[in-house]
Design an enzyme around this catalytic site. Sequence first.
Site, PDB file in Angstrom:
ATOM      1  N   ARG A 186       4.086 -11.549   2.769  1.00  0.00           N
ATOM      2  CA  ARG A 186       2.912 -11.642   1.885  1.00  0.00           C
ATOM      3  C   ARG A 186       3.328 -11.857   0.436  1.00  0.00           C
ATOM      4  O   ARG A 186       2.673 -12.605  -0.292  1.00  0.00           O
ATOM      5  CB  ARG A 186       2.083 -10.368   1.978  1.00  0.00           C
TER       6      ARG A 186
ATOM      7  N   SER B 268       0.848  -1.172   0.000  1.00  0.00           N
ATOM      8  CA  SER B 268       0.000   0.000   0.000  1.00  0.00           C
ATOM      9  C   SER B 268       0.889   1.228   0.000  1.00  0.00           C
ATOM     10  O   SER B 268       1.997   1.210   0.532  1.00  0.00           O
ATOM     11  CB  SER B 268      -1.000  -0.099   1.145  1.00  0.00           C
TER      12      SER B 268
HETATM   13  O1  4AD Z   1      -0.956  -1.260   4.385  1.00  0.00           O
HETATM   14  P1  4AD Z   1       0.086  -0.943   5.411  1.00  0.00           P
HETATM   15  O2  4AD Z   1      -0.359  -0.853   6.813  1.00  0.00           O
HETATM   16  O3  4AD Z   1       0.772   0.412   4.929  1.00  0.00           O
HETATM   17  C1  4AD Z   1       1.799   1.039   5.576  1.00  0.00           C
HETATM   18  O4  4AD Z   1       2.428   0.591   6.517  1.00  0.00           O
HETATM   19  C2  4AD Z   1       2.195   2.324   4.939  1.00  0.00           C
HETATM   20  N1  4AD Z   1       3.129   3.039   5.811  1.00  0.00           N
HETATM   21  C3  4AD Z   1       2.824   2.035   3.610  1.00  0.00           C
HETATM   22  C4  4AD Z   1       3.170   3.254   2.859  1.00  0.00           C
HETATM   23  O5  4AD Z   1       4.297   3.422   2.440  1.00  0.00           O
HETATM   24  N2  4AD Z   1       2.212   4.097   2.680  1.00  0.00           N
HETATM   25  O6  4AD Z   1       1.255  -2.016   5.313  1.00  0.00           O
HETATM   26  C5  4AD Z   1       1.987  -2.186   4.114  1.00  0.00           C
HETATM   27  C6  4AD Z   1       2.038  -3.656   3.742  1.00  0.00           C
HETATM   28  C7  4AD Z   1       0.688  -4.264   3.410  1.00  0.00           C
HETATM   29  O7  4AD Z   1       0.345  -4.067   2.071  1.00  0.00           O
HETATM   30  C8  4AD Z   1       0.924  -5.734   3.692  1.00  0.00           C
HETATM   31  O8  4AD Z   1       1.580  -6.362   2.606  1.00  0.00           O
HETATM   32  C9  4AD Z   1       1.877  -5.684   4.853  1.00  0.00           C
HETATM   33  O9  4AD Z   1       2.504  -4.423   4.839  1.00  0.00           O
HETATM   34  N3  4AD Z   1       1.204  -5.889   6.132  1.00  0.00           N
HETATM   35  C10 4AD Z   1       1.278  -6.999   6.877  1.00  0.00           C
HETATM   36  N4  4AD Z   1       1.922  -8.162   6.673  1.00  0.00           N
HETATM   37  C11 4AD Z   1       1.824  -9.105   7.626  1.00  0.00           C
HETATM   38  N5  4AD Z   1       1.136  -8.953   8.772  1.00  0.00           N
HETATM   39  C12 4AD Z   1       0.477  -7.803   9.038  1.00  0.00           C
HETATM   40  N6  4AD Z   1      -0.168  -7.660  10.179  1.00  0.00           N
HETATM   41  C13 4AD Z   1       0.531  -6.764   8.054  1.00  0.00           C
HETATM   42  N7  4AD Z   1       0.020  -5.521   7.980  1.00  0.00           N
HETATM   43  C14 4AD Z   1       0.441  -5.007   6.814  1.00  0.00           C
END
Ligand code: 4AD
Length: 465
Positions: free
Chosen positions: A439, A391
């Site tokens: 992932r 994301s």
């Molecule tokens: O979608 P998320 O929460 O986005 C961010 O952390 C933003 N800061 C990113 C940005 O640059 N804007 O997390 C990014 C990615 C997700 O798409 C997913 O692939 C992974 O991190 N992710 C997880 N993977 C495993 N376990 C979890 N609990 C996850 N939460 C997010």
Amino acid sequence: GRVWTQVGDLGQDHAQQTVLVRGRVHTVRGKGSLGFLVVREAGHTVQCVVQVKDNVVSKGMIKYVTKLNKESIVDVEGLVVVPPKPVEGTSQPVELHVTKVFCVSTAAVQLPINLEDCARSEVDFQKGEEEGKKFVRVGQDTRLNNRVIDLRTPANQAIFRIQCQVSALFRQALLDEDFVELHTPKLIAGASEGGSSVFKLEYKGQPACLAQSPQLHKQMAICADFGRVFEIGPVFRAEDSFTHRHLCEFTGLDFEMEIKEHYFEVLDVLEKVFLTIFDGLNEKCAKQLKAINEQYPFEPLQYLRPTLRLTFAEGVAILKEAGHEVDPMADFNTETEKTLGKLVKEKYKTDFYILHRYPAAIRPFYTMPCWDDKRYSNSFDVFIRGEEIISGAQRVHDPELLTKRATECGIDVKTLSTYIDSFRYGAPPHGGAGVGLERVVMLFCALNNIRKTSLFPRDPQRLAP
Ligand code: 4AD
């Protein structure tokens, strides 16, 4: 000195050479004047034949070999021989005619799990059932409780070599695009992704958090003139729910860059990086992909060049066209994402695509609204097989708007003061993305659980081993 060979490298070109290998006792059988020892190293196996031979192999040696405990570590010296047909149940096309065996480390007689049980595929189970064999199924928790043994299966050995390649390819692709690798702090004052899923702790008498992402500090690095930055590091999320795709600690592949004109510049980099990763895996990891496929069969990833980009509104339209009720301004749930993934695959023949221009209200406070319609934002998610792997967005670089957005999202701006201040000294337009490494590996190989791609997974119920 003597020449050591890796079991996985043993091939016909070694025929009639004497080699030395170190590996584990995978299986042993035999008695009297003939014994068979299958030695395994890094998921590869070779049959070693121990046969009585004057002054070289005695009956006593065969007795010694056949009494070795499974999983013990042995050094074996032997002559490489090409058998008339490949030895069933081994990965290498040759066998060793043993001249010496030395046990380096003995494994316990009784192991908590049996490796052969851990390595069986669904097809093996079915075949076994038909033949009346009573195979043991090792459940996921049992595997994870005994992860050190479970990790020795060919599929697991392959999964973590692929994981390594994904980060290596990510790093190289970004270095080639003039990005700088940085390391941001993991102990921070406040939540970086909003309140609920944050691990709180005490930092020398002061409240603190484990970083939920490098978000704030990677943006501050842009304010500090690094232009294009990336990081590969741990990300902490105090997830409450126990799902197949959420961990409490995972590895984040993050990048952030200045934008000259449009957030599509971020998508262009992202696309280049991911095509490099997919091509690289297919090119360099054929052996590993085959090993995974043998235990967990999957369809190879289909991806287009250039990558398919759809707007969120187009995604909504595709769903509606297929008769699905969706709120055009609300986030998709996991089910809807999966459904859209299937529809996109039918229509465009791709497992990998970008969805962008999300409604602003469902994105984090630091996301830049679209200049032409503030209900939407310059943001995106990326999907593999209908599940999110990335994301990202263009970020708000105006400190006043940032303060307003954070307040609206119910965030205590005091904990963000140093972050917001960074934009008061001149900040270029910028954007970036965050990728979940586990992932990517899970979905590239169509595995059914993220715990399979985390070395020692941390989930709401697991802090050990
Ligand atoms: O979608 P998320 O929460 O986005 C961010 O952390 C933003 N800061 C990113 C940005 O640059 N804007 O997390 C990014 C990615 C997700 O798409 C997913 O692939 C992974 O991190 N992710 C997880 N993977 C495993 N376990 C979890 N609990 C996850 N939460 C997010």
